[in-house]
Design an enzyme around this catalytic site. Structure first.
Site, short mmCIF file in Angstrom:
data_model
loop_
_atom_site.label_atom_id
_atom_site.label_comp_id
_atom_site.label_asym_id
_atom_site.label_seq_id
_atom_site.Cartn_x
_atom_site.Cartn_y
_atom_site.Cartn_z
N ASN A 147 6.12 5.88 -4.92
CA ASN A 147 7.27 5.90 -3.79
C ASN A 147 8.21 7.05 -4.09
O ASN A 147 8.26 7.61 -5.32
CB ASN A 147 8.06 4.55 -3.94
CG ASN A 147 7.03 3.49 -3.09
OD1 ASN A 147 6.67 4.08 -2.16
ND2 ASN A 147 7.07 2.19 -3.61
N CYS A 169 0.27 2.04 0.83
CA CYS A 169 1.14 1.18 0.90
C CYS A 169 0.61 -0.29 1.01
O CYS A 169 -0.35 -0.37 1.76
CB CYS A 169 2.25 1.55 1.83
SG CYS A 169 3.61 0.18 1.83
N HIS A 199 7.14 2.65 5.30
CA HIS A 199 8.01 1.61 5.03
C HIS A 199 8.99 1.76 6.25
O HIS A 199 10.26 1.40 6.32
CB HIS A 199 9.04 1.83 3.90
CG HIS A 199 8.32 1.38 2.65
ND1 HIS A 199 9.20 1.21 1.40
CD2 HIS A 199 7.10 0.81 2.48
CE1 HIS A 199 8.01 0.92 0.34
NE2 HIS A 199 6.86 0.75 0.96
N TYR A 256 10.62 -3.46 6.21
CA TYR A 256 11.98 -2.55 5.88
C TYR A 256 12.58 -2.31 6.83
O TYR A 256 13.84 -1.78 6.72
CB TYR A 256 11.00 -1.47 5.17
CG TYR A 256 10.84 -1.54 3.74
CD1 TYR A 256 11.57 -1.21 2.81
CD2 TYR A 256 9.38 -2.05 3.44
CE1 TYR A 256 11.09 -1.51 1.40
CE2 TYR A 256 9.01 -1.95 2.09
CZ TYR A 256 9.78 -1.87 0.96
OH TYR A 256 9.55 -2.16 -0.36
P1 NAD Z 1 6.91 1.74 -13.79
O1 NAD Z 1 8.42 1.73 -14.05
O2 NAD Z 1 6.33 0.76 -14.80
O3 NAD Z 1 6.44 3.12 -14.03
C1 NAD Z 1 5.01 3.25 -14.12
C2 NAD Z 1 4.44 3.95 -15.25
O4 NAD Z 1 4.78 5.38 -14.76
C3 NAD Z 1 5.35 3.73 -16.61
O5 NAD Z 1 4.40 3.24 -17.51
C4 NAD Z 1 6.13 5.23 -16.93
O6 NAD Z 1 6.06 5.56 -18.43
C5 NAD Z 1 4.93 6.15 -16.01
N1 NAD Z 1 5.65 7.47 -15.92
C6 NAD Z 1 6.97 7.97 -15.86
N2 NAD Z 1 6.98 9.07 -15.56
C7 NAD Z 1 5.33 9.73 -15.66
C8 NAD Z 1 4.89 10.93 -15.48
N3 NAD Z 1 5.54 11.85 -15.48
N4 NAD Z 1 3.64 10.91 -15.84
C9 NAD Z 1 2.98 10.11 -15.97
N5 NAD Z 1 3.44 8.69 -16.01
C10 NAD Z 1 4.64 8.57 -16.04
O7 NAD Z 1 6.95 1.60 -12.39
P2 NAD Z 1 6.29 0.30 -11.46
O8 NAD Z 1 7.43 -0.66 -11.00
O9 NAD Z 1 5.00 -0.35 -12.28
O10 NAD Z 1 5.68 1.13 -10.18
C11 NAD Z 1 5.01 2.38 -10.17
C12 NAD Z 1 5.08 3.10 -9.27
O11 NAD Z 1 4.25 2.60 -7.85
C13 NAD Z 1 6.38 3.22 -8.57
O12 NAD Z 1 6.46 4.65 -8.02
C14 NAD Z 1 6.50 2.41 -7.31
O13 NAD Z 1 7.40 2.78 -6.41
C15 NAD Z 1 4.93 2.33 -6.65
N6 NAD Z 1 4.43 1.36 -5.97
C16 NAD Z 1 4.07 1.60 -4.75
C17 NAD Z 1 3.80 0.51 -3.94
C18 NAD Z 1 3.24 1.24 -2.63
O14 NAD Z 1 3.33 0.31 -1.55
N7 NAD Z 1 3.10 2.42 -2.44
C19 NAD Z 1 3.57 -0.57 -4.16
C20 NAD Z 1 3.89 -0.92 -5.69
C21 NAD Z 1 4.51 0.17 -6.47
C1 G6P Z 2 6.59 -3.35 -1.49
C2 G6P Z 2 6.33 -1.96 -1.12
C3 G6P Z 2 6.32 -0.95 -2.43
C4 G6P Z 2 7.35 -1.16 -3.40
C5 G6P Z 2 7.14 -2.52 -3.82
C6 G6P Z 2 8.45 -3.04 -4.66
O1 G6P Z 2 5.33 -3.80 -2.15
O2 G6P Z 2 5.21 -1.77 -0.48
O3 G6P Z 2 6.19 0.28 -2.10
O4 G6P Z 2 6.88 -0.54 -4.36
O5 G6P Z 2 7.45 -3.57 -2.69
O6 G6P Z 2 8.37 -4.18 -5.37
P1 G6P Z 2 9.12 -4.46 -6.57
O7 G6P Z 2 8.46 -5.68 -7.20
O8 G6P Z 2 8.98 -3.51 -7.71
O9 G6P Z 2 10.51 -4.97 -6.20
MN MN Z 3 5.16 0.46 -0.05
#
Ligand code: NAD
Ligand code: G6P
Ligand code: MN
Length: 436
Positions: A147, A169, A199, A256
């Site tokens: 994101n 997403c 979103h 959202y």
């Molecule tokens: P998190 O804080 O656990 O980060 C995930 C990992 O990324 C961590 O282990 C961290 O060390 C690593 N990281 C940080 N910088 C890095 C880099 N430069 N290179 C490689 N790895 C790196 O995050 P999370 O809460 O598990 O979420 C992960 C990502 O996925 C976020 O960006 C979140 O917004 C996204 N997400 C998106 C959706 C969606 O609907 N598109 C759903 C869920 C999560």
């Molecule tokens: C939704 C969205 C993701 C977002 C997540 C956050 O699933 O689609 O883009 O990263 O919620 O969930 P969290 O548990 O990290 O608040």
């Molecule tokens: Mn999303």
């Protein structure tokens, strides 16, 4: 045989991804999964990596799982690269949410001030990843989950030039299952058409007789006689939309949209969370700690129920299905972030939009949407212009553009307050913003 590389492999979401691959083992000839992280995420990577290996072993599969901090070597000859990293980890998200709220403004980690800062930190990294990919895996598909997924995907395609990128997403998946439950019709007997940006999309629904069911769903979900709970995501406070407005819109909003259509309610709730030290990022950090305690258990070899406390639950349904659909030319109907190319008349051709389409071996063929009514057109053009400005600021390290983006983002009041918040955030995140 497939090599799949995941950047940000230490995420607590990884077991979700592995489960999705296992479910599709007959469609995915996987040989090697590589989880890439950075020094700061090393411990998480090791715990979650061991967990992934146990899941695979329990499924009786011989896939290898490699864990590494060396991204470029990891990417060599990859077929699919998925990204789920968070620059600065959850501590950065806490700042993204809390700094704006300390000024009485929504932080929101994807759409609001928080999302813009997350984009500033993330876009340079995605462009670096693409530089590596150009050298070592020029034919790979990039499946972006990071994101703000819409902006990151737009940066990858428009600025990184990586055309084989799809943004994903889990929100549309939730809305499809809600519609199916409310109507009592299986999902595969409904036709969904989504359009907008990540979103910030709306959708319409038809049944297999050809009848549009959108208005009925609006009544069932948001009307005065609605029944049952609104099954949105754990991360979005379920304040109620104003029925008359949604009815007038004539399309189903996404969860959202609450931040825009009932901004005051959402702000009030977020301020309460802020005052209690319980912004979403803080809550999620506690959940993450509990999840990693579970993952450490050498007996655990399946995705624990606790992961459904994260907003991204079921995201593997999107990530793994897109890979399976590209790999096998399945032409699955999915909602993805992809190049507009005229799908939505009201947005530039080269914009990334989040729309329904058929996922083929050569990528996404979106279903044409046409034009929005003025009520949706105005705000989506504003949002897209804001996104483009954020991306420009992120790439150029351009302070004026950053302030411009803050000023035009509907969730941030313009003027001196916008500047105060921006300055405070740029300072708080300075270690991850070398370009500014
Ligand atoms: P998190 O804080 O656990 O980060 C995930 C990992 O990324 C961590 O282990 C961290 O060390 C690593 N990281 C940080 N910088 C890095 C880099 N430069 N290179 C490689 N790895 C790196 O995050 P999370 O809460 O598990 O979420 C992960 C990502 O996925 C976020 O960006 C979140 O917004 C996204 N997400 C998106 C959706 C969606 O609907 N598109 C759903 C869920 C999560
Ligand atoms: C939704 C969205 C993701 C977002 C997540 C956050 O699933 O689609 O883009 O990263 O919620 O969930 P969290 O548990 O990290 O608040
Ligand atoms: Mn999303």
């Amino acid at each position: 045989a497939l090599k799949i590389v995941t950047i940000g492999g230490g995420s607590s979401y990884t077991p979700e991804l592995i489960e999705g691959y296992i479910k599709r083992k007959d469609q995915l000839p996987i040989k090697e999964i590589v989880l890439v992280d950075i020094e700061a995420g090393k411990e998480k990577l090791e715990i979650v990596g061991a967990m992934a290996r146990r899941q695979i072993e329990a499924a009786g599969l011989d896939w290898t799982v490699e864990l590494t901090l060396d991204r470029k070597t990891a990417l060599k000859d990859a077929d699919f690269v998925t990204t789920q990293f968070r620059v600065g980890l959850l501590d950065a998200r806490i700042k993204d949410e809390r700094i704006p709220l300390s000024h009485g403004v929504l932080g929101q980690e994807t759409n609001g001030a928080g999302g813009m800062l997350k984009a500033f930190r993330t876009i340079p990294i995605i462009l670096d990843i693409i530089k590596d990919m150009k050298e070592v895996c020029p034919d790979a598909w990039l499946v972006n989950f990071t994101n703000p997924a819409g902006m990151v995907t737009e940066a990858a395609i428009k600025h990184g030039g990586w055309k084989k990128t799809v943004g994903l997403c889990n929100v549309p998946i939730g809305h499809c299952s809600t519609a199916s439950q409310k109507l009592g019709i299986p999902e595969d007997e409904l036709f969904f058409k989504f359009a907008g940006i990540n979103h910030f999309h709306w959708h319409r629904v038809w049944d297999k007789t050809g009848k549009e069911r959108t208005a009925e769903l609006i009544d069932m979900i948001y009307g005065p006689h609605k029944e049952g709970e609104n099954t949105d995501f754990k991360n979005i406070h379920d304040a109620e939309f104003h029925y008359e407005q949604i009815k007038d819109l004539g399309m189903l909003p996404c969860g959202y949209h609450r931040y825009y259509y009932i901004e005051d309610e959402m702000l009030k709730h977020s301020i309460e969370e802020f005052e209690n030290g319980e912004t979403r990022a803080q809550v999620v950090k506690a959940t993450e700690t509990r999840l990693f305690e579970l993952y450490k258990d050498p007996a655990l070899n399946y995705k624990p129920e606790e992961l459904s406390q994260r907003g991204g639950t079921h995201y593997s349904d999107a990530a793994c299905e897109i890979i399976a659909s590209i790999q096998n030319d399945k032409r699955t109907d999915m909602v993805v972030s992809t190049e507009n190319n005229g799908t939505i008349d009201d947005l530039p051709y080269d914009s990334i939009v989040e729309v329904s389409g058929s996922v083929t071996a050569h990528g996404v063929e979106p279903y044409n949407w046409g034009t929005f009514t003025p009520a949706a057109r105005g705000i989506i053009q504003n949002m897209k212009a804001m996104e483009e400005t954020v991306i420009r600021a992120a790439i150029e390290g351009n302070y004026g553009a950053a302030l411009q983006a803050f000023t035009i983002n509907p969730l941030v009041p313009g003027g001196t307050l916008a500047k105060t918040i921006l300055d405070e955030m740029l300072y708080a995140h300075k270690d991850h913003l070398p370009q500014f």
